[in-house]
Design an enzyme around this catalytic site. Structure first.
Site, PDB file in Angstrom:
ATOM      1  CG  ASP A  45      -0.342   0.015   2.521  1.00 47.85           C
ATOM      2  OD1 ASP A  45       0.900  -0.074   2.598  1.00 47.85           O
ATOM      3  OD2 ASP A  45      -1.075   0.125   3.532  1.00 47.85           O
ATOM      4  CB  SER A  46       4.583   1.729   0.002  1.00 54.59           C
ATOM      5  OG  SER A  46       4.885   0.567  -0.750  1.00 54.59           O
ATOM      6  CG  ASP A  84       0.186  -4.119   1.995  1.00 53.78           C
ATOM      7  OD1 ASP A  84      -0.155  -4.789   2.986  1.00 53.78           O
ATOM      8  OD2 ASP A  84       0.930  -3.117   2.059  1.00 53.78           O
ATOM      9  CE  LYS A 114       2.969  -5.570   3.905  1.00 55.58           C
ATOM     10  NZ  LYS A 114       2.320  -4.573   4.806  1.00 55.58           N
ATOM     11  CD  GLU A 116       0.278  -1.497   8.136  1.00 52.79           C
ATOM     12  OE1 GLU A 116      -0.125  -0.765   9.062  1.00 52.79           O
ATOM     13  OE2 GLU A 116       0.778  -1.058   7.088  1.00 52.79           O
ATOM     14  CD  GLU A 189       7.405   0.000   7.578  1.00 50.49           C
ATOM     15  OE1 GLU A 189       6.479  -0.744   7.227  1.00 50.49           O
ATOM     16  OE2 GLU A 189       7.567   1.156   7.129  1.00 50.49           O
TER      17      GLU A 189
HETATM   18  O1  KIV Z   1       3.498  -1.115   1.711  1.00 46.50           O
HETATM   19  C1  KIV Z   1       4.672  -1.489   1.737  1.00 46.50           C
HETATM   20  O2  KIV Z   1       5.450  -1.278   0.804  1.00 46.50           O
HETATM   21  C2  KIV Z   1       5.130  -2.167   2.942  1.00 46.50           C
HETATM   22  C3  KIV Z   1       6.589  -2.486   3.056  1.00 46.50           C
HETATM   23  C4  KIV Z   1       7.355  -1.261   3.373  1.00 46.50           C
HETATM   24  C5  KIV Z   1       6.839  -3.582   4.017  1.00 46.50           C
HETATM   25  O3  KIV Z   1       4.352  -2.449   3.793  1.00 46.50           O
END
Ligand code: KIV
Length: 289
Positions: A45-46, A84, A114, A116, A189
């Site tokens: 989600d980055s 994510d 993924k 959090e 992280e």
């Molecule tokens: O969203 C992302 O890119 C991440 C990584 C920095 C682990 O969660």
């Protein structure tokens, strides 16, 4: 199913080999990242700030994440592709979380998702158990969890209190419970190195660090930072190329060529008699006389 599976990742981990992960958000970059030999591609989600032009990860929608994940999954042959789950697409209810996570595998072609987890986060630990039971592999993510940025008071490095602190105890406990719930890997992280080391030693799943130091089982970086593409250059990262410079130079050359008449030339044109009825787009890459 891609070449890399959660079973082959486990074999690498058991053999003591470091695991590699990079982010990607679109097909051309994903293809190159895959060919470069990473074990896992995270469609993070980055994307919010690195791909979609938002200020952070919070505005990323489920549809945007699914679209990015689909593009990456179609381009990657070997790496395990992880979608994510964006902010608030999980956690509000177990039922909706499961449905949303399932779309990453069913519709986008991801191999895993993924999510959090906050310190002690009951809701997501229960969700991991449910997803794993249903056949959706889950990568955990603890420490500096950007979706909780407002609650944490910013991008605050976690674990400054030291490896014997109450904070470290709780992080270890959370990591253990995520491992028991079935995560196949755990992203650490923004955690001080001694605390990340303690977590890594405490769990029997591979830890993947970003800003978590050397004593973890693998590393992940954001692709824009690695390529020097619009990134800021963080202490935790390492830049291996300067795509900003390469792209700026290419665009300036193009503008200058068009303005000066250096492009297009005779080589770039189609003669009516020679084009065989094809259109310009269809044979864009072909060598023509
Ligand atoms: O969203 C992302 O890119 C991440 C990584 C920095 C682990 O969660």
């Amino acid at each position: 199913m891609t070449g890399t599976t959660i079973r082959t990742l486990r074999e690498k981990y058991d053999a003591g080999e470091p695991l590699t992960m990079l982010t990607a958000y679109d097909a051309p970059i994903a293809r190159l990242v895959d060919e470069g030999g990473v074990d896992m591609i995270l469609v993070g989600d980055s994307a919010g700030h690195n791909h979609l032009g938002y200020g952070d990860t919070l505005p990323v929608t489920l549809e945007e994440a699914l679209s990015n994940t689909g593009a990456v999954a179609r381009a990657a042959d070997d790496a395990l592709v992880i979608g994510d789950l964006p902010f608030l697409t999980y956690g509000a209810s177990l039922e909706q979380s499961v449905e949303n996570a399932g779309r990453f595998l069913k519709e986008a072609g991801a191999d895993a998702v993924k999510l959090e987890t906050a310190p002690g986060g009951e809701t997501t630990i229960e969700l991991v158990e449910r997803l794993v039971e249903l056949g959706i592999p889950v990568q955990g993510h603890v420490g500096l969890t950007p979706q909780r940025m407002n609650e944490m008071g910013g991008a605050v490095i976690q674990g400054r209190e030291g490896p014997e602190s109450a904070f470290a105890d709780e992080l270890v406990d959370t990591a253990r419970r995520l491992a028991d719930a079935g995560v196949f890997t755990l992203v650490l992280e923004g955690i001080t190195e001694p605390v990340a080391k303690r977590v890594t030693e405490a769990v029997d799943v591979p830890t993947i660090g970003i800003g978590a130091g050397r004593y973890v089982d693998g590393q992940v970086l954001v692709i824009n930072d690695v390529l020097g593409l619009g990134g800021e250059g963080y202490r935790l990262s390492k830049q291996y190329a300067d795509l900003d410079g390469v792209i700026a130079g290419a665009v300036e050359s193009y503008v200058s060529d068009v303005e000066s008449g250096a492009f297009p030339t005779e080589e770039n044109i189609y003669e009516p008699i020679d084009d065989g009825g094809t259109d310009a787009g269809a044979d864009r890459g072909a060598d023509e006389d």
